[in-house]
Design a protein around this motif. Structure first.
Motif, mmCIF file in Angstrom:
data_model
loop_
_atom_site.group_PDB
_atom_site.id
_atom_site.type_symbol
_atom_site.label_atom_id
_atom_site.label_comp_id
_atom_site.label_asym_id
_atom_site.label_seq_id
_atom_site.Cartn_x
_atom_site.Cartn_y
_atom_site.Cartn_z
ATOM 1 N N VAL A 180 0.866 -1.187 0.000
ATOM 2 C CA VAL A 180 0.000 0.000 0.000
ATOM 3 C C VAL A 180 0.901 1.234 0.000
ATOM 4 C CG1 VAL A 180 -1.697 1.320 1.332
ATOM 5 C CG2 VAL A 180 -1.898 -1.165 1.189
ATOM 6 N N ASP A 181 0.590 2.185 -0.865
ATOM 7 C CA ASP A 181 1.334 3.452 -0.952
ATOM 8 C C ASP A 181 2.840 3.213 -1.095
ATOM 9 O OD1 ASP A 181 -1.063 4.793 -0.752
ATOM 10 O OD2 ASP A 181 -0.914 5.047 1.415
ATOM 11 N N GLN A 182 3.174 2.253 -1.921
ATOM 12 C CA GLN A 182 4.578 1.893 -2.156
ATOM 13 C C GLN A 182 5.178 2.857 -3.183
ATOM 14 O OE1 GLN A 182 5.318 -1.440 -0.681
ATOM 15 N NE2 GLN A 182 7.328 -0.485 -0.693
ATOM 16 N N GLN A 183 6.011 3.759 -2.718
ATOM 17 C CA GLN A 183 6.633 4.731 -3.626
ATOM 18 C C GLN A 183 7.462 4.015 -4.685
ATOM 19 O OE1 GLN A 183 6.829 8.082 -4.144
ATOM 20 N NE2 GLN A 183 5.167 8.418 -2.691
ATOM 21 N N GLY A 184 7.325 4.464 -5.927
ATOM 22 C CA GLY A 184 8.165 3.959 -7.007
ATOM 23 C C GLY A 184 7.804 2.577 -7.518
ATOM 24 N N ALA A 185 6.665 2.037 -7.080
ATOM 25 C CA ALA A 185 6.246 0.727 -7.616
ATOM 26 C C ALA A 185 6.018 0.870 -9.128
ATOM 27 C CB ALA A 185 4.963 0.279 -6.928
ATOM 28 N N ASP A 186 6.107 -0.255 -9.843
ATOM 29 C CA ASP A 186 5.891 -0.174 -11.302
ATOM 30 C C ASP A 186 4.416 0.036 -11.644
ATOM 31 O OD1 ASP A 186 8.539 -0.518 -11.844
ATOM 32 O OD2 ASP A 186 8.404 -2.697 -12.119
ATOM 33 N N TYR A 187 3.552 -0.619 -10.893
ATOM 34 C CA TYR A 187 2.126 -0.592 -11.223
ATOM 35 C C TYR A 187 1.267 -0.124 -10.050
ATOM 36 C CZ TYR A 187 3.240 -3.472 -15.314
ATOM 37 O OH TYR A 187 3.746 -3.939 -16.490
ATOM 38 N N VAL B 2 6.120 -9.012 -10.044
ATOM 39 C CA VAL B 2 5.665 -7.674 -10.465
ATOM 40 C C VAL B 2 5.707 -6.719 -9.268
ATOM 41 C CG1 VAL B 2 3.641 -6.348 -11.251
ATOM 42 C CG2 VAL B 2 4.195 -8.542 -12.326
ATOM 43 N N SER B 3 6.278 -5.552 -9.471
ATOM 44 C CA SER B 3 6.310 -4.525 -8.427
ATOM 45 C C SER B 3 5.029 -3.697 -8.539
ATOM 46 C CB SER B 3 7.557 -3.660 -8.661
ATOM 47 O OG SER B 3 7.350 -2.350 -8.271
ATOM 48 N N TRP B 4 4.195 -3.731 -7.496
ATOM 49 C CA TRP B 4 2.879 -3.082 -7.591
ATOM 50 C C TRP B 4 2.483 -2.474 -6.263
ATOM 51 C CZ3 TRP B 4 -1.998 -4.982 -5.450
ATOM 52 C CH2 TRP B 4 -1.848 -6.089 -4.603
ATOM 53 N N THR B 5 1.427 -1.701 -6.272
ATOM 54 C CA THR B 5 0.919 -1.124 -5.033
ATOM 55 C C THR B 5 -0.553 -0.753 -5.175
ATOM 56 O OG1 THR B 5 1.314 0.584 -3.346
ATOM 57 C CG2 THR B 5 1.528 1.294 -5.622
ATOM 58 N N ASP C 99 -3.665 11.804 -9.733
ATOM 59 C CA ASP C 99 -2.911 12.458 -8.656
ATOM 60 C C ASP C 99 -2.211 11.411 -7.783
ATOM 61 O OD1 ASP C 99 -3.695 14.932 -9.504
ATOM 62 O OD2 ASP C 99 -5.234 15.232 -7.965
ATOM 63 N N ALA C 100 -2.946 10.346 -7.465
ATOM 64 C CA ALA C 100 -2.361 9.284 -6.629
ATOM 65 C C ALA C 100 -1.193 8.630 -7.358
ATOM 66 C CB ALA C 100 -3.437 8.243 -6.295
ATOM 67 N N ALA C 101 -1.377 8.363 -8.650
ATOM 68 C CA ALA C 101 -0.304 7.725 -9.437
ATOM 69 C C ALA C 101 0.921 8.626 -9.480
ATOM 70 C CB ALA C 101 -0.807 7.426 -10.848
ATOM 71 N N GLU C 102 0.688 9.906 -9.662
ATOM 72 C CA GLU C 102 1.804 10.844 -9.740
ATOM 73 C C GLU C 102 2.542 10.923 -8.401
ATOM 74 O OE1 GLU C 102 0.696 14.644 -11.288
ATOM 75 O OE2 GLU C 102 2.726 15.425 -10.993
ATOM 76 N N ASN D 188 2.567 2.969 -14.487
ATOM 77 C CA ASN D 188 1.502 2.133 -15.080
ATOM 78 C C ASN D 188 0.325 2.024 -14.119
ATOM 79 O OD1 ASN D 188 3.274 0.856 -17.342
ATOM 80 N ND2 ASN D 188 4.427 0.524 -15.457
ATOM 81 N N ILE D 189 -0.879 2.087 -14.697
ATOM 82 C CA ILE D 189 -2.088 1.944 -13.876
ATOM 83 C C ILE D 189 -2.855 0.729 -14.389
ATOM 84 C CG2 ILE D 189 -4.270 3.021 -13.196
ATOM 85 C CD1 ILE D 189 -2.917 5.757 -13.639
ATOM 86 N N ILE D 190 -3.237 -0.138 -13.455
ATOM 87 C CA ILE D 190 -3.973 -1.354 -13.855
ATOM 88 C C ILE D 190 -5.460 -1.172 -13.582
ATOM 89 C CG2 ILE D 190 -4.186 -3.849 -13.580
ATOM 90 C CD1 ILE D 190 -1.425 -3.773 -12.156
ATOM 91 N N SER D 191 -6.251 -1.280 -14.634
ATOM 92 C CA SER D 191 -7.705 -1.298 -14.455
ATOM 93 C C SER D 191 -8.090 -2.685 -13.977
ATOM 94 C CB SER D 191 -8.405 -0.987 -15.786
ATOM 95 O OG SER D 191 -9.772 -1.293 -15.682
ATOM 96 N N PRO D 192 -8.983 -2.794 -12.989
ATOM 97 C CA PRO D 192 -9.350 -4.129 -12.490
ATOM 98 C C PRO D 192 -10.331 -4.820 -13.436
ATOM 99 C CG PRO D 192 -10.665 -2.463 -11.411
ATOM 100 C CD PRO D 192 -9.758 -1.729 -12.347
ATOM 101 N N GLU D 193 -10.877 -5.940 -12.984
ATOM 102 C CA GLU D 193 -11.891 -6.646 -13.792
ATOM 103 C C GLU D 193 -13.180 -5.845 -13.729
ATOM 104 O OE1 GLU D 193 -12.440 -10.778 -13.039
ATOM 105 O OE2 GLU D 193 -10.502 -11.324 -13.868
ATOM 106 N N CYS D 194 -13.207 -4.749 -14.435
ATOM 107 C CA CYS D 194 -14.407 -3.911 -14.518
ATOM 108 C C CYS D 194 -14.362 -3.264 -15.888
ATOM 109 C CB CYS D 194 -14.403 -2.850 -13.420
ATOM 110 S SG CYS D 194 -15.804 -1.714 -13.551
#
Ligand code: SF4
Ligand code: SF4
Length: 435
Positions: free
Chosen positions: A180-187, A215-218, A248-251, A257-263
């Motif tokens: 959660v709130d992992q700075q610099g994650a890839d996704y 995969v580096s994600w947050t 804003d959160a991504a920035e 990269n932003i992952i859209s969920p199953e929606c």
């Protein structure tokens, strides 16, 4: 969470008509003038096909927008207005058409696929919705979902605290730490509240899969919700605000990269509509979870082992497949983990909508009509003789479950990401190579 604002729309008939007027651009003018009244769009719409009601003919649902176009852009329309023999667009038109615009249309786009002169009927219906929303002629269910999204952060009124509880469950379930709130994650992974509450196993599944593939994600405590009620109701200002929260959160996290969920609709909103809505290029790569899983699989980072012997079919989410072009990716993934995967005759880009897209699932008064339209799905699953239907959209999944229960069918509904997570080759993490 991002700073929430208050949702207090000022409804006005004039503002609604003005928005519709603005929506009549060159393309809409040519669409209306080129319609040859063939009626083919009717045969493409599940609401018409399953009820036989001519009011559900797609082009007929556009009568208010067409009336405005005729009166302001055609010779005879202008003349009739001048002579006072044609009423201007009025409250009655909005009241009479609200049900057709919101309850009897999922914005699925199937009608646009069959029109012989290439009219984008669904695109025009979305423009018409914008006018109806501004005039205050939209269903209470959608108004409530929009208000909750703007003021609380999700259409179901779900807070970060509630998501945190699900995250703890997922951590217990998987033995993994959910970042959660992992700075610099890839996704940056987004979720939909329907998923969080209805199908929380999705969170465990992506945790397992991303750990497996290296995969580096947050997740972000500032913006987790992918659902964009602004798009569903037709309010561009709300749609922009919700997108801005995510960007804003991504920035602030420095992700690329932003992952859209199953929606499905969330994917359309952030992947395909965001650039036009925000008026600038989006500085992030936006990818649906299924696209990412397919990429990881192709790169050898997602080895799987074994397959389900259950006879399955795939329900194509309209937004992901027809509108988003993500057609082969779910099929490749499904073939990797299912040995008896069968396709219906109208699959892929010509799929039939589940009946709950475009905000219809949030519109309680549409339930009876939605269940009638579901007979399309019921008959298709019965004719295929499947034991399970797999999909990649939480909204479709929810609607499929409801329809299957209503028609007392013995068919299971599965999420593709979760199915894949069940068949990970645990002895071959990250394809055997370093992340
Ligand atoms: S977009 Fe889909 S639901 Fe709406 S009118 Fe067209 S076919 Fe029917
Ligand atoms: S399919 Fe196209 S041309 Fe035919 S009635 Fe519908 S909008 Fe008009």
């Amino acid at each position: 969470m991002s700073r929430m604002t208050t949702y207090k729309p000022q409804y006005s008939l004039e503002a609604g008509i003005e928005l519709m007027r603005k929506g009549i651009d060159g393309r809409v003018k040519s669409y209306f003038s080129s319609c040859v009244h063939c009626g083919l769009c009717a045969e493409a719409c599940h609401f018409y096909v399953e009820t036989g009601d001519p009011r559900y003919t797609p082009i007929h649902k556009l009568a208010p927008l067409k009336k405005l176009w005729r009166q302001e852009y055609t010779f005879f329309g202008k003349l009739a207005s001048k002579l006072g023999i044609s009423d201007p667009l009025n409250e009655e038109d909005f009241a009479d058409w609200e049900e057709l615009v919101y309850d009897a249309c999922t914005l699925c786009g199937r009608c646009s696929m069959v029109c012989p002169v290439g009219n984008d009927i669904a695109g025009m219906l979305a423009k018409q919705r914008a006018g109806f929303a501004a005039a205050g002629y939209s269903p209470e269910g959608l108004k409530g979902a929009t208000k909750r999204t703007v003021e609380i952060g999700s259409p179901m009124g779900l807070t970060w605290k509630a998501l945190e509880a699900q995250i703890r469950h997922a951590e217990k379930d998987t033995g993994l730490t959910i970042p959660v709130d992992q700075q610099g994650a890839d996704y940056l992974a987004l979720l939909s509240s329907l998923e969080i509450m209805g199908f929380p196993e999705y969170i465990s599944s992506i945790a397992r899969i991303f750990d497996h593939a290296g995969v580096s994600w947050t997740l972000s405590s500032q913006a987790f919700e992918a659902t964009n009620s602004g798009i569903q109701i037709g309010d561009a200002n709300v749609a922009r605000e919700l997108l801005q929260r995510v960007f804003d959160a991504a920035e602030s996290l420095g992700v690329k990269n932003i992952i859209s969920p199953e929606c499905g609709h969330a994917y359309t909103a952030i992947r395909w509509e965001s650039g036009n809505l925000m008026g600038h290029e989006i500085p992030f790569r936006i990818i649906h979870i299924v696209e990412l899983l397919d990429e990881l699989k192709a790169a050898g980072r997602l080895p799987t082992q074994g397959k389900t012997s259950t006879k399955v079919t795939f329900h194509d989410p309209c937004n992901l497949v027809r509108k988003g072009g993500v057609v082969q990716q779910p099929r490749r993934l499904l073939n990797a983990v299912a040995e008896d995967f069968v396709e219906g005759p109208e699959c892929g880009t010509m799929n039939w909508c589940c009946g709950g897209g475009g905000g219809v699932s949030a519109n309680e008064r549409a339930e009876e009509l939605r269940l009638k339209a579901f007979r399309r799905q019921r008959d298709q699953f019965n004719s295929l003789g499947v034991e399970a239907v797999v999909t990649a959209c939480a909204n479709c999944r929810n609607i499929l479950e409801e329809g299957i229960e209503y028609y007392e069918m013995d068919v299971e509904v599965l999420g593709l990401t979760e199915l894949l997570a069940e068949y990970l080759d645990v002895d071959n993490k990250n394809g055997g190579s370093p992340a």
